[in-house]
Design an enzyme around this catalytic site. Structure first.
Site, PDB file in Angstrom:
ATOM      1  N   HIS A 382     -54.001 -92.471 -31.537  1.00 18.28           N
ATOM      2  CA  HIS A 382     -52.922 -93.186 -30.849  1.00 18.28           C
ATOM      3  C   HIS A 382     -52.552 -94.338 -31.775  1.00 18.28           C
ATOM      4  CE1 HIS A 382     -54.305 -91.343 -27.068  1.00 18.28           C
ATOM      5  NE2 HIS A 382     -53.271 -91.868 -26.447  1.00 18.28           N
ATOM      6  N   GLU A 385     -48.173 -97.625 -30.019  1.00 14.45           N
ATOM      7  CA  GLU A 385     -47.735 -97.597 -28.621  1.00 14.45           C
ATOM      8  C   GLU A 385     -47.588 -99.057 -28.207  1.00 14.45           C
ATOM      9  OE1 GLU A 385     -50.576 -95.881 -25.919  1.00 14.45           O
ATOM     10  OE2 GLU A 385     -49.143 -95.650 -24.289  1.00 14.45           O
ATOM     11  N   HIS A 410     -47.956 -91.092 -29.899  1.00 17.33           N
ATOM     12  CA  HIS A 410     -46.819 -91.968 -29.597  1.00 17.33           C
ATOM     13  C   HIS A 410     -46.023 -92.360 -30.841  1.00 17.33           C
ATOM     14  CE1 HIS A 410     -47.724 -92.322 -25.391  1.00 17.33           C
ATOM     15  NE2 HIS A 410     -48.977 -92.592 -25.688  1.00 17.33           N
ATOM     16  N   ASP A 468     -50.119 -88.460 -19.528  1.00 15.80           N
ATOM     17  CA  ASP A 468     -50.908 -88.516 -18.281  1.00 15.80           C
ATOM     18  C   ASP A 468     -50.043 -88.085 -17.103  1.00 15.80           C
ATOM     19  OD1 ASP A 468     -53.554 -89.976 -19.020  1.00 15.80           O
ATOM     20  OD2 ASP A 468     -52.002 -91.183 -19.969  1.00 15.80           O
TER      21      ASP A 468
HETATM   22 ZN    ZN Z   1     -52.367 -91.022 -24.661  1.00 16.58          ZN
END
Ligand code: ZN
Ligand code: NAG
Ligand code: NAG
Ligand code: NAG
Ligand code: NAG
Ligand code: NAG
Ligand code: NAG
Length: 536
Positions: A382, A385, A410, A468
């Site tokens: 990740h 973000e 992201h 999610d």
């Molecule tokens: Zn994630």
């Protein structure tokens, strides 16, 4: 302005197109390569046109050509479309025009309010039917909707619940009366509670609300800023935790998750998973490798039962709040798991709110261990973000790329990092774009303004993911495809865009090239069927 400037611009554009055509390992393009390319002729033609153009009123042919040039640069702009695809595209274009002229344009509205509008959209039902390939960024305990957890899981025997001090709940399955938790009310056995109530419809609805961020109220009032929504996010996650880490539920939950994605026409998943210790009714627990083995068993079973489903792999994740000692231990454990379970395990990543957690650079020693030891542990970080430009966390994009990340989770901030962006493109490190997640977690309000609009316009390597879905009140992958296609894709994105996004999802997966070829062949068969179906 001199002619040289225009030559430079065209060379730049063409090197961009070529590196988009051959994203992996292309490297910097020299002038000589460009002139040998099939596009060289077009480059020269355009130069001549422009030379004429700068000295008179704009020429419509030249305008046409420049528009075509831009269209060819976007995601899927280089694909040759079949007749069936072109026919479907014409239908899609009309649908989109109608949708963008309607009163409330769903991508401009918060997803919680837009969900009903999206469900009513004919584009959405088409996207649901479309074979979307793979989803490469979803988290373990957010792949099944909260209703299923309530209706199925909390109705099982031995399920206890308590209310925390700060508006959340915790669950546990236990054969004996469980030990009380601090900051939580005494445990309630749900079986008894429901028996007392008779009609538990309202009670069930109240439990559901603890397991998701979705709300019927005004989302901007309930979640006024990022710290409030991340707090609620972590609480919902902890509430789900006690339900899904109970061994029998864990299996059923994962199976149900695969089912929901499969029903949404997704054929392969890469799941970010914490690999927690699972527990039994008597309180005994199993270790991490047991959890990973369970993922493998259920995946094999599901794939056997559904031959056109391709499977799933696991990206082991740990929380970025860890300290250096525990991160080092976790990385060593990940190396061992990667060695012992090479089929199911894809690699490693860190999770949790990036702005509040520790940056990748902080863990550089631990994360360099695999390279130092000469062993394989692919990374899927990740990164980016964030809205916090210029902070230590904002360097995660560059640091992730320096640590050889295979993809970027992201990459929301990438347009502000030209060097990271260039590296990502040249090395073919795709971005996992999660539109609804970015909106709900308050990085962008109107999805027409999502940074991936620019990335899609220039064919940057990327895939669409749902992060999610159950926490956001979504499911599967189609809602995010809708936001990408109708929202930041605008009227310009077309059937070629959708096709390329599906192909990307397989090509940028952790599967080996021969596995990708098999998956693509299965996908292609379903795609051909999809585009030849009657739309109405
Ligand atoms: Zn994630
Ligand atoms: C819960 O899900 C499991 C596994 O899918 C299924 O066998 C069972 O019948 C379901 N139970 C209820 C109460 O819905
Ligand atoms: C239970 O209550 C809900 C609303 O509170 C109502 O809509 C529903 O019909 C009731 N169910 C039964 C079986 O009485
Ligand atoms: C976020 O909103 C909450 C509740 O309104 C407030 O207490 C908090 O100070 C806000 N935090 C920031 C960083 O603005
Ligand atoms: C809720 O309470 C727990 C335990 O007391 C605490 O760790 C957590 O930070 C609290 N969360 C919020 C959102 O206040
Ligand atoms: C690091 O984290 C581990 C696990 O959370 C904890 O047990 C340990 O005390 C921490 N070490 C330091 C030095 O903070
Ligand atoms: C990244 O890859 C390069 C080239 O393969 C290698 O030399 C380097 O050690 C790797 N670094 C890390 C941290 O994995």
């Amino acid at each position: 302005m001199s002619v040289c400037v225009y030559i430079y611009i065209y060379i730049y554009i063409y090197s961009s197109i070529l590196s988009c055509l051959f994203p992996v390992g292309t490297g910097p393009l020299s002038m000589a390569v460009l002139l040998q390319s099939p596009h060289a002729f077009l480059v020269i033609l355009l130069l001549l046109l422009y030379w004429v153009g700068v000295q008179s009123i704009p020429d419509p042919r030249q305008r046409e050509m420049l528009i075509k040039l831009e269209t060819s640069m976007q995601t899927g702009g280089q694909l040759q479309l079949t007749d069936a695809e072109q026919k479907l595209d014409a239908v899609l274009f009309k649908m989109k025009q109608r949708e963008s002229q309607a009163g409330a344009f769903p991508p401009a509205v918060h997803f919680f309010k837009a969900r009903e509008l999206i469900r009513a959209s004919p584009i959405f039902s088409l996207l649901q039917r479309m074979p979307k390939g793979a989803v490469l960024h979803v988290h373990d305990f957010s792949i099944v909707d909260a209703e299923w957890l309530v209706k199925n899981v909390t109705y099982r025997p031995h399920c206890y619940m308590c209310y925390t001090d700060n508006h959340s709940v915790r669950f546990i399955f236990s054969s004996l009366s469980p030990k009380p938790l601090s900051h939580c009310s005494p445990w309630i056995l749900l079986e008894n509670q429901r028996a007392k109530m008779g009609n538990s419809t309202d009670f069930d609805r109240s439990i559901t609300a603890y397991l998701t961020l979705f709300t019927e109220k005004d989302p901007d009032t309930v979640y006024p800023n990022q710290s409030v929504i991340w707090g609620a996010f972590e609480q919902a996650f902890l509430a789900v935790w006690g339900l899904v880490t109970y061994t029998p539920v864990f299996r059923d939950y994962y199976y149900q998750g695969l089912t929901q994605f499969y029903m949404d026409n997704v054929m392969y998943l890469e799941v970010r998973a914490m690999l927690p210790e699972l527990y039994e009714l008597d309180g005994s627990t199993h270790d991490r490798s047991w959890t990973l083995k369970t993922y493998q068993d259920v995946t094999v079973q599901f794939t056997k039962e559904n031959p056109d489903f391709f499977g799933a792999r696991i990206i082991f994740t740990t929380h970025r709040a860890a300290n250096i000692t525990s991160m080092t231990e976790t990385v060593m454990e990940a190396i061992k798991l990667q060695r012992d379970f090479p089929d199911i395990m894809a690699g490693f990543d860190l999770v949790g709110e990036e702005d509040k957690g520790r940056p990748l650079w902080y863990f550089r020693d631990a994360l360099s261990l695999p390279a130092e030891m000469g062993v394989t542990l692919p990374f899927f970080f990740h990164a980016g973000e964030t809205d916090l430009e210029g902070t230590e966390v904002d360097q995660n994009l560059l640091d992730g790329l320096r640590l050889n990340t295979s993809r970027i989770g992201h990459g929301f901030a990438i347009n502000r990092h030209p060097v990271a962006k260039d590296l990502s493109r040249k090395k073919g490190v795709a971005l996992e774009v999660c539109p609804i997640s970015n909106q709900v977690l308050k990085l962008v309000k109107d999805l027409q303004n999502h940074p991936a609009a620019a990335l899609m316009a220039e064919g940057h390597p990327l895939v669409i993911c749902s992060d999610d879905p159950s926490l956001f009140g979504a499911s599967g992958l189609s809602y995010d495809f809708y936001e990408a296609f109708v929202g930041f894709g605008g009227l310009r994105s077309n059937i070629g865009t959708l096709k390329q996004l599906a192909i990307n999802s397989i090509r940028f997966s952790s599967l080996t090239p021969p596995q990708q070829d098999i998956a693509l062949a299965i996908w292609q068969r379903r795609w051909d069927h999809f585009v030849s179906e009657k739309v109405f």
